[in-house]
Scaffold this active site. Structure first.
Site, PDB file in Angstrom:
ATOM      1  N   SER A  44     -10.565  -0.321   6.178  1.00  0.00           N
ATOM      2  CA  SER A  44      -9.735  -0.076   4.996  1.00  0.00           C
ATOM      3  C   SER A  44      -9.089  -1.321   4.404  1.00  0.00           C
ATOM      4  O   SER A  44      -8.629  -1.293   3.268  1.00  0.00           O
ATOM      5  CB  SER A  44      -8.656   0.952   5.319  1.00  0.00           C
ATOM      6  OG  SER A  44      -9.227   2.229   5.447  1.00  0.00           O
ATOM      7  N   SER A  91      -9.379   2.274   2.403  1.00  0.00           N
ATOM      8  CA  SER A  91      -8.307   2.967   1.721  1.00  0.00           C
ATOM      9  C   SER A  91      -7.286   2.034   1.063  1.00  0.00           C
ATOM     10  O   SER A  91      -6.382   2.503   0.373  1.00  0.00           O
ATOM     11  CB  SER A  91      -7.580   3.892   2.710  1.00  0.00           C
ATOM     12  OG  SER A  91      -6.998   3.160   3.775  1.00  0.00           O
ATOM     13  N   LYS A 136       0.836  -1.204   0.000  1.00  0.00           N
ATOM     14  CA  LYS A 136       0.000   0.000   0.000  1.00  0.00           C
ATOM     15  C   LYS A 136       0.872   1.256   0.000  1.00  0.00           C
ATOM     16  O   LYS A 136       1.886   1.313   0.693  1.00  0.00           O
ATOM     17  CB  LYS A 136      -0.909  -0.034   1.232  1.00  0.00           C
ATOM     18  CG  LYS A 136      -1.974   1.052   1.290  1.00  0.00           C
ATOM     19  CD  LYS A 136      -2.876   0.820   2.497  1.00  0.00           C
ATOM     20  CE  LYS A 136      -3.970   1.868   2.593  1.00  0.00           C
ATOM     21  NZ  LYS A 136      -4.887   1.598   3.722  1.00  0.00           N
TER      22      LYS A 136
END
Length: 489
Positions: A177, A153, A78
């Site tokens: 997320s 996210s 990420k």
């Protein structure tokens, strides 16, 4: 043979058997990204040259007789994790050129385990959305329907895995997320118990990477199977050596049961503050039926369940109370004025968010005391049950909505609109008390979109929901690859 949709476990076995090299796997993954990611936009920061070099190193290490858990396996990370030599922006334009000097602790653990990092995956601005878009890297599309979000996210990581861009990814979870993108893209993810996996270096720029914990946020694994989640969690789990001065070895207790028929499961499909859409309800019922068919004890109600409405309000208050610390003074004063104008009778989630934003330290301590009582309620529940199955969000992936004021966005649930951020209540059920939760796919909606649910387990018993996820995968099926072009946006 094409390896892009193989599991990490399968790749590890093939590498050990000499059926394929890491260099071949890495070249194949890069070719697939270069071919397909123009439409998806999952990989926002490619790192292909260093990936190829790491793959060659992995092959040489294996030739010397070395074997590590992820040796030679292509993975993604990420964007919010620091990787030396790559930008860390959190999607925030003022920090587009921020370059950290060292890897996040979890990136170091990935590399030490032998993983080959292909690059970084897209995120929303500040990681603060249920969608993944920003003006630096653009919008990540759902691989099943390009007109819909991949979630946030960790949306770039979920889209990458569903598209076959690497076998594993690491993300983070504060308000779903990890779990929401997994649900939207049809993959697996695990939100570990709060504090289980060190978080240093997963920090907004330009803040220093300090060995501090978090009140709510965790880092965790994403994969295409439940067993791969456990493989990656074993690499990630453990305290920060800067804090405890020890290696990151941490012995989690074994799963409570090995057979599906021994599990005691509470299935929840209704929340007092938001309805559950029909597609998600159908997914929950598929899980419940699979559990019953496998001999598990399944209940739909329990007097031991903590109050869901109170939990949602408390979760919202704690979630937003930390977000205003970096707000300008003028913005904070404006929020205080608005909060003072709320009616005492207003118990909506919007009101909870506003009140939480202007919490005093005294307010936060009182809320934290309520959280401890809530945690005790969960301990009592998990004396009678092994896992709780419930939604992650009320709907499958929704169409892109980039309205600049999220308060103006609406989520349509079976044709009726609700405030956009109210969809976070189910994710908050595990976040607020710090419980482990595994996101699992349960099939598809009538529109052909993935649907997932979460399996919530007892604190520090992460192997219990993970084992249940593995057994459910055998019982009702798991990841299915999207057919490219079937649902073009």
């Amino acid at each position: 043979m094409e390896w892009n949709l193989s599991t990490a476990e399968e790749l590890a076995a093939a590498l050990r058997a000499g059926e394929v090299t890491s260099a071949e796997l890495t070249d194949e993954a890069i070719a697939r990204i270069e071919r397909d990611d123009k439409e998806i936009n999952a990989i926002c920061v490619p790192d292909f040259d260093r990936a190829r070099s790491a793959a060659r190193d992995a092959d040489q290490a294996r030739a010397r007789g070395e074997d590590r858990p992820l040796l030679g396996i292509p993975v993604t990370v990420k964007e919010s994790y620091n990787i030396a030599g790559l930008p860390t922006t959190w999607g925030m334009p003022p920090h587009r050129n921020y370059m950290p000097a060292e890897d996040a602790v979890q990136v170091s653990r990935l590399k030490a385990a032998g993983a080959v990092v292909l690059g970084k995956t897209n995120v929303p601005v500040g990681l603060q959305d249920v969608q993944s878009f920003n003006e630096i890297y653009g919008t990540t599309n759902n691989p099943w329907d390009h007109a819909r979000t991949s979630g946030g996210s960790s949306g770039g990581s979920a889209a990458a895995l569903a598209s076959g861009f690497g076998a594993l990814s690491i993300g983070s979870d504060l308000a779903g997320s990890l779990r929401t993108p997994a649900h939207f893209c049809g993959i697996y993810a695990h939100k570990p118990t709060l504090g289980l996996a060190a978080i240093r270096g997963m920090v907004p720029p330009p803040a220093p990477a300090l060995p501090t914990g978090s009140d709510l946020a965790v880092v965790g694994p994403m994969a295409r199977t439940a067993r791969d989640l456990m493989l990656l969690l074993d690499v990630m789990a453990g305290p920060d050596p800067l804090t405890l001065g020890v290696a990151h070895d941490l012995r989690l207790p074994p799963a409570r049961h090995e057979r599906l028929g021994d599990f005691r499961v509470l299935v929840l499909d209704e929340h007092p503050l938001i309805p559950t859409g029909s597609a998600v309800r159908a997914g929950l019922n598929r899980v419940a039926d699979g559990l019953v068919d496998g001999g598990a004890r399944v209940e739909r109600h329990s007097p031991l369940l903590p109050d869901l409405a109170k939990a949602a309000v408390l979760s919202m208050e704690l979630l937003v109370s930390s977000t205003v610390a970096r707000f300008p003074v003028e913005s904070y004063e404006e929020l205080r004025t608005r909060a003072a104008g709320l009616s005492a009778d207003d118990q909506s989630l919007d009101a909870a968010r506003l009140r939480g934003m202007v919490f005093s330290h005294r307010d936060w301590i009182e809320a934290n005391n309520r959280r401890e009582l809530h945690r005790h309620g969960w301990r009592q529940l998990f004396a009678e049950f092994d896992a709780v199955v419930c939604p992650i969000t009320p709907t499958p992936a929704f169409p892109h909505d980039h309205h600049p004021d999220p308060r103006e966005r609406r989520l349509a649930i079976d044709g009726v609109e609700y405030p956009y951020f109210d969809q976070l209540v189910w994710a908050g059920l595990a976040t607020m008390p710090g419980l482990p939760a595994t996101a699992v796919p349960t099939g598809r909606s009538p529109e052909g979109l993935p649907v997932g649910v979460q399996l919530i387990g007892p604190m520090f018993e992460d192997r219990t929901p993970l084992r249940l996820a593995e057994l459910l995968e055998q019982q009702i099926g798991g990841f299915q690859a999207p057919k490219q072009g079937v649902l073009p946006g």
